[in-house]
Design an enzyme around this catalytic site. Structure first.
Site, PDB file in Angstrom:
ATOM      1  CG  HIS A  43      17.782 -27.959  55.558  1.00  0.00           C
ATOM      2  ND1 HIS A  43      17.423 -25.995  55.758  1.00  0.00           N
ATOM      3  CD2 HIS A  43      17.003 -28.368  56.470  1.00  0.00           C
ATOM      4  CE1 HIS A  43      16.788 -26.137  56.906  1.00  0.00           C
ATOM      5  NE2 HIS A  43      16.527 -27.269  57.151  1.00  0.00           N
ATOM      6  CD  GLU A  70      21.182 -24.445  54.841  1.00  0.00           C
ATOM      7  OE1 GLU A  70      21.798 -23.331  54.029  1.00  0.00           O
ATOM      8  OE2 GLU A  70      20.112 -24.800  54.315  1.00  0.00           O
ATOM      9  CG  HIS A 190      15.421 -18.279  51.985  1.00  0.00           C
ATOM     10  ND1 HIS A 190      15.095 -19.636  52.639  1.00  0.00           N
ATOM     11  CD2 HIS A 190      13.996 -17.902  51.666  1.00  0.00           C
ATOM     12  CE1 HIS A 190      13.879 -19.736  52.592  1.00  0.00           C
ATOM     13  NE2 HIS A 190      13.414 -18.933  52.092  1.00  0.00           N
TER      14      HIS A 190
END
Length: 237
Positions: A43, A70, A190
């Protein structure tokens, strides 16, 4: 079986804390795949606080499983993704100053914006996923953007599960049922961990992939990276 994609942002955070190239991000990605990991997630953020844009290019030739990038689809991020052409791009509406991702997309409000980006990515052969909160309206909105998959934002589930509230899984399960009906693939991520991953996976029908970073790397400090990857794979069976 649900696939395990390991987010290696935290490895890059440790590396950047001292400069140099220790730990070696590329070697860690190679090892995770050797240990059985079925994907590598990164990410990159605009300030390159952990993953650097160059890392994304360096990882491309060595990720032989699934490569998931991401990020917030700003111009620089999209340019990166379209050049690298990873297996999957996950669109996340994180603010520039956010410590970590903290909300999913409003897929109704941003439908046209997301649809345009998704269309461009799909034209380039990149599977698309949208980070969403577990609400039915957002799942319905996601389906209208043309995305291949959604990624359920699981922070609230993880928090409630740690407090003993197993009913916190219900909105996620409901969203999964709807996503399956609408033809959307389901990812999740997450704050998923060894503590909660098996319960989550058992209760989400059609769960294709989980992306786990912070917890997995933290657990690896005690148990070792190979052991932790193997334990996740066992719990996801």
């Amino acid at each position: 079986m649900t696939k395990l994609s390991v987010n290696i942002n935290k490895v890059a955070t440790i590396r950047n804390a001292r400069g140099g190239n220790t730990p070696n991000l590329v070697q860690v990605a190679i090892d995770i795949q050797k240990f059985g990991g079925q994907g590598i997630t990164i990410h990159p953020r605009p300030d390159e606080r952990h993953i650097r844009y160059q890392d994304a290019y360096d990882l491309k030739p060595i990720v032989t499983t699934e490569y998931n990038i991401e990020g917030n689809p700003q111009d620089a991020f999209l340019d990166l993704v379209l050049q690298i052409k990873p297996t999957q791009v996950t669109l996340v509406p994180d603010a520039v100053d956010a410590i970590t991702s903290n909300a999913g997309w409003d897929t109704v409000k941003h439908k046209d914006y997301l649809a345009e980006i998704i269309s461009e990515c799909k034209r380039n052969g990149i599977r698309t996923s949208i980070f969403v909160d577990p609400t039915l309206e957002m799942i319905e909105g996601a389906a209208q953007t043309g995305t291949d998959r959604i990624e359920l934002y699981t922070e609230e589930f993880a928090k409630q599960y740690s407090l003993g509230n197993k009913k916190a899984i219900e909105p996620y399960a409901d969203c999964a049922v709807l996503a399956n009906k609408l033809g959307l693939g389901i990812n999740a991520g997450h704050d998923l961990s060894l503590e909660n991953i098996q319960f989550f996976a058992e209760n989400i029908p059609g769960l294709l992939e989980v992306s786990i970073g912070h917890a997995l790397i933290s657990e690896a400090l005690y148990l070792g990276l190979e052991t932790v990857v193997q334990q996740y794979l066992e719990k996801l069976k």
